[in-house]
Design a protein around this motif. Sequence first.
Motif, PDB file in Angstrom:
ATOM      1  N   LEU A  91       0.862  -1.185   0.000  1.00 21.80           N
ATOM      2  CA  LEU A  91       0.000   0.000   0.000  1.00 21.80           C
ATOM      3  C   LEU A  91       0.895   1.231   0.000  1.00 21.80           C
ATOM      4  N   LEU A  92       0.744   2.089  -1.021  1.00 26.86           N
ATOM      5  CA  LEU A  92       1.464   3.363  -1.028  1.00 26.86           C
ATOM      6  C   LEU A  92       0.700   4.311  -0.116  1.00 26.86           C
ATOM      7  N   ASP A  93       1.379   4.785   0.910  1.00 27.70           N
ATOM      8  CA  ASP A  93       0.673   5.565   1.929  1.00 27.70           C
ATOM      9  C   ASP A  93       1.652   6.477   2.648  1.00 27.70           C
ATOM     10  N   PRO A  94       1.239   7.729   2.918  1.00 25.30           N
ATOM     11  CA  PRO A  94       2.149   8.662   3.604  1.00 25.30           C
ATOM     12  C   PRO A  94       2.606   8.151   4.975  1.00 25.30           C
ATOM     13  N   GLN A  95       1.851   7.214   5.557  1.00 28.70           N
ATOM     14  CA  GLN A  95       2.227   6.691   6.877  1.00 28.70           C
ATOM     15  C   GLN A  95       3.161   5.485   6.796  1.00 28.70           C
ATOM     16  N   HIS A 119      -6.103   7.480  -2.841  1.00 27.63           N
ATOM     17  CA  HIS A 119      -6.298   8.846  -3.335  1.00 27.63           C
ATOM     18  C   HIS A 119      -7.245   9.529  -2.363  1.00 27.63           C
ATOM     19  N   TYR A 120      -7.552  10.795  -2.573  1.00 29.59           N
ATOM     20  CA  TYR A 120      -8.379  11.573  -1.636  1.00 29.59           C
ATOM     21  C   TYR A 120      -7.680  11.615  -0.277  1.00 29.59           C
ATOM     22  N   GLU A 121      -8.442  11.554   0.824  1.00 23.99           N
ATOM     23  CA  GLU A 121      -7.830  11.626   2.159  1.00 23.99           C
ATOM     24  C   GLU A 121      -7.143  10.319   2.546  1.00 23.99           C
ATOM     25  N   GLY A 122      -7.296   9.301   1.701  1.00 24.48           N
ATOM     26  CA  GLY A 122      -6.686   8.015   2.008  1.00 24.48           C
ATOM     27  C   GLY A 122      -7.706   6.902   1.931  1.00 24.48           C
ATOM     28  N   VAL A 123      -7.280   5.729   2.365  1.00 21.28           N
ATOM     29  CA  VAL A 123      -8.138   4.547   2.268  1.00 21.28           C
ATOM     30  C   VAL A 123      -8.758   4.250   3.632  1.00 21.28           C
ATOM     31  N   LEU A 135       4.401   1.708   2.068  1.00 25.02           N
ATOM     32  CA  LEU A 135       5.564   2.515   1.695  1.00 25.02           C
ATOM     33  C   LEU A 135       5.164   3.952   1.396  1.00 25.02           C
ATOM     34  N   SER A 136       5.993   4.873   1.872  1.00 29.18           N
ATOM     35  CA  SER A 136       5.923   6.294   1.532  1.00 29.18           C
ATOM     36  C   SER A 136       7.175   6.596   0.698  1.00 29.18           C
ATOM     37  N   ILE A 137       7.151   7.654  -0.113  1.00 35.54           N
ATOM     38  CA  ILE A 137       8.398   8.010  -0.807  1.00 35.54           C
ATOM     39  C   ILE A 137       9.054   9.241  -0.187  1.00 35.54           C
ATOM     40  N   GLY A 138       8.543   9.728   0.923  1.00 38.80           N
ATOM     41  CA  GLY A 138       9.199  10.846   1.590  1.00 38.80           C
ATOM     42  C   GLY A 138       8.206  11.763   2.253  1.00 38.80           C
ATOM     43  N   ASP A 139       8.738  12.708   3.013  1.00 40.26           N
ATOM     44  CA  ASP A 139       7.883  13.569   3.827  1.00 40.26           C
ATOM     45  C   ASP A 139       7.451  14.816   3.080  1.00 40.26           C
ATOM     46  N   VAL A 141       3.596  16.134   0.869  1.00 42.08           N
ATOM     47  CA  VAL A 141       2.199  15.733   0.653  1.00 42.08           C
ATOM     48  C   VAL A 141       1.871  15.724  -0.834  1.00 42.08           C
ATOM     49  N   LEU A 142       1.493  14.566  -1.339  1.00 43.08           N
ATOM     50  CA  LEU A 142       1.046  14.404  -2.718  1.00 43.08           C
ATOM     51  C   LEU A 142      -0.468  14.225  -2.718  1.00 43.08           C
ATOM     52  N   THR A 143      -1.037  14.081  -3.915  1.00 43.24           N
ATOM     53  CA  THR A 143      -2.499  13.952  -3.998  1.00 43.24           C
ATOM     54  C   THR A 143      -2.929  12.492  -4.013  1.00 43.24           C
ATOM     55  N   GLY A 144      -1.988  11.573  -4.112  1.00 41.07           N
ATOM     56  CA  GLY A 144      -2.357  10.166  -4.132  1.00 41.07           C
ATOM     57  C   GLY A 144      -1.133   9.284  -4.234  1.00 41.07           C
ATOM     58  N   GLY A 145      -1.347   7.975  -4.274  1.00 45.17           N
ATOM     59  CA  GLY A 145      -0.245   7.018  -4.322  1.00 45.17           C
ATOM     60  C   GLY A 145       0.236   6.702  -5.727  1.00 45.17           C
ATOM     61  N   GLU A 146      -0.332   7.377  -6.744  1.00 39.48           N
ATOM     62  CA  GLU A 146       0.025   7.021  -8.125  1.00 39.48           C
ATOM     63  C   GLU A 146       1.476   7.366  -8.455  1.00 39.48           C
ATOM     64  N   LEU A 147       1.875   8.622  -8.197  1.00 39.32           N
ATOM     65  CA  LEU A 147       3.275   8.979  -8.483  1.00 39.32           C
ATOM     66  C   LEU A 147       4.234   8.140  -7.638  1.00 39.32           C
ATOM     67  N   PRO A 148       3.978   7.941  -6.336  1.00 38.22           N
ATOM     68  CA  PRO A 148       4.832   7.031  -5.571  1.00 38.22           C
ATOM     69  C   PRO A 148       4.912   5.625  -6.181  1.00 38.22           C
ATOM     70  N   ALA A 149       3.808   5.097  -6.691  1.00 36.42           N
ATOM     71  CA  ALA A 149       3.855   3.767  -7.323  1.00 36.42           C
ATOM     72  C   ALA A 149       4.785   3.786  -8.526  1.00 36.42           C
TER      73      ALA A 149
HETATM   74  C1  9D3 Z   1      -3.994  16.389   3.422  1.00 38.37           C
HETATM   75  C2  9D3 Z   1      -4.338  15.022   3.925  1.00 38.37           C
HETATM   76  N1  9D3 Z   1      -3.320  14.553   4.876  1.00 38.37           N
HETATM   77  C3  9D3 Z   1      -3.733  14.917   6.232  1.00 38.37           C
HETATM   78  C4  9D3 Z   1      -2.627  14.805   7.213  1.00 38.37           C
HETATM   79  C5  9D3 Z   1      -3.156  13.107   4.777  1.00 38.37           C
HETATM   80  C6  9D3 Z   1      -2.866  12.644   3.416  1.00 38.37           C
HETATM   81  C7  9D3 Z   1      -3.681  11.688   2.826  1.00 38.37           C
HETATM   82  C8  9D3 Z   1      -3.412  11.240   1.528  1.00 38.37           C
HETATM   83  C9  9D3 Z   1      -1.786  13.121   2.702  1.00 38.37           C
HETATM   84  C10 9D3 Z   1      -1.512  12.666   1.405  1.00 38.37           C
HETATM   85  C11 9D3 Z   1      -2.341  11.738   0.835  1.00 38.37           C
HETATM   86  C12 9D3 Z   1      -2.041  11.236  -0.540  1.00 38.37           C
HETATM   87  N2  9D3 Z   1      -0.665  10.714  -0.618  1.00 38.37           N
HETATM   88  C13 9D3 Z   1      -0.401   9.428  -0.790  1.00 38.37           C
HETATM   89  O1  9D3 Z   1      -1.289   8.646  -0.958  1.00 38.37           O
HETATM   90  C14 9D3 Z   1       0.989   8.983  -0.733  1.00 38.37           C
HETATM   91  C15 9D3 Z   1       2.206   9.705  -0.479  1.00 38.37           C
HETATM   92  C16 9D3 Z   1       2.482  11.085  -0.196  1.00 38.37           C
HETATM   93  O2  9D3 Z   1       1.612  11.958  -0.152  1.00 38.37           O
HETATM   94  N3  9D3 Z   1       3.779  11.429   0.023  1.00 38.37           N
HETATM   95  C17 9D3 Z   1       4.815  10.530  -0.017  1.00 38.37           C
HETATM   96  N4  9D3 Z   1       4.594   9.253  -0.244  1.00 38.37           N
HETATM   97  C18 9D3 Z   1       3.312   8.846  -0.484  1.00 38.37           C
HETATM   98  S1  9D3 Z   1       2.854   7.276  -0.781  1.00 38.37           S
HETATM   99  C19 9D3 Z   1       1.273   7.644  -0.933  1.00 38.37           C
END
Ligand code: 9D3
Length: 253
Positions: A91-95, A119-123, A135-139, A141-149
């Motif tokens: 799962l591509l995810d900022p966390q 995508h959106y606020e997350g899953v 996995l995250s690709i770094g700190d 904020v992107l709009t979704g996991g597509e570019l990280p994928a």
């Molecule tokens: C503005 C919403 N954020 C509140 C703290 C949470 C949030 C949810 C979803 C922030 C970004 C996203 C979309 N990003 C990804 O799905 C994502 C991501 C990223 O934003 N940065 C680095 N790696 C990744 S992997 C997936």
Amino acid sequence: MRIDVLTLFPEMFTGPLDHSIVGRARERGILDVRLTNIRDFATDKHRQVDDAPYGGGPGMVMKPEPVFAAVEAVIARARQEGAAEPPHVILLDPQGSVFSQARAWELAEKEHLVLICGHYEGVDERVRTLADEELSIGDFVLTGGELPAMVVIDAVCRLLPGAIGEAESARQESFEGFVLDHPHYTRPAEFRGMAVPEVLLGGHHEEIRRWRRKEALRRTMQRRPDLLAKAPLSEEDLRFLEELRAEAEGGEP
Ligand code: 9D3
């Protein structure tokens, strides 16, 4: 290697995966990327894939049912096609834990990856139970996991046997990523008053190798001392670093 990508925006992937090394690897059959639109697995009449969060608040959350159905369909298809093992699900995810070159080498060993893009606020939180890792690709904020994928696919693809030229592959080591590159030059020998270092024009291969290694260490020391702390260093490297320290010392007024 096979990579299944699950996304609400499969069109985003056309382009980056069609060119250069990744495009060539796909043409050669080294990499098989398949895109699945999560919306195709929405079952309600509006094909809804997101919904408002329980508890209130802004934004939308990706519903669990279509994501579960899409992952299960991809796993079932792989089994039908004779896969020995179930795929490694990411799962591509900022966390998630931060992607790295070391992780890229480990993923390059896998037969089949499934990448889930939020995508959106997350899953919905329950989607996490589908994933072997996040996995995250770094700190940032992107709009979704597509570019990280796409980043993960690019980094892993170039490590697959046959994806890049033999000469380049030979230089690839698991140490890759610890020391920055040395400076590169091509013709002309002088451009707008900036000359190519004399040593590179001479054709003395051993001298050139030493110069490049020392300059690589200089850059790493200047720009990324954090990397140098982790780098496996030879006796020669330690001598170069000592010389660089002495040069810096001598440079003081
Ligand atoms: C503005 C919403 N954020 C509140 C703290 C949470 C949030 C949810 C979803 C922030 C970004 C996203 C979309 N990003 C990804 O799905 C994502 C991501 C990223 O934003 N940065 C680095 N790696 C990744 S992997 C997936």
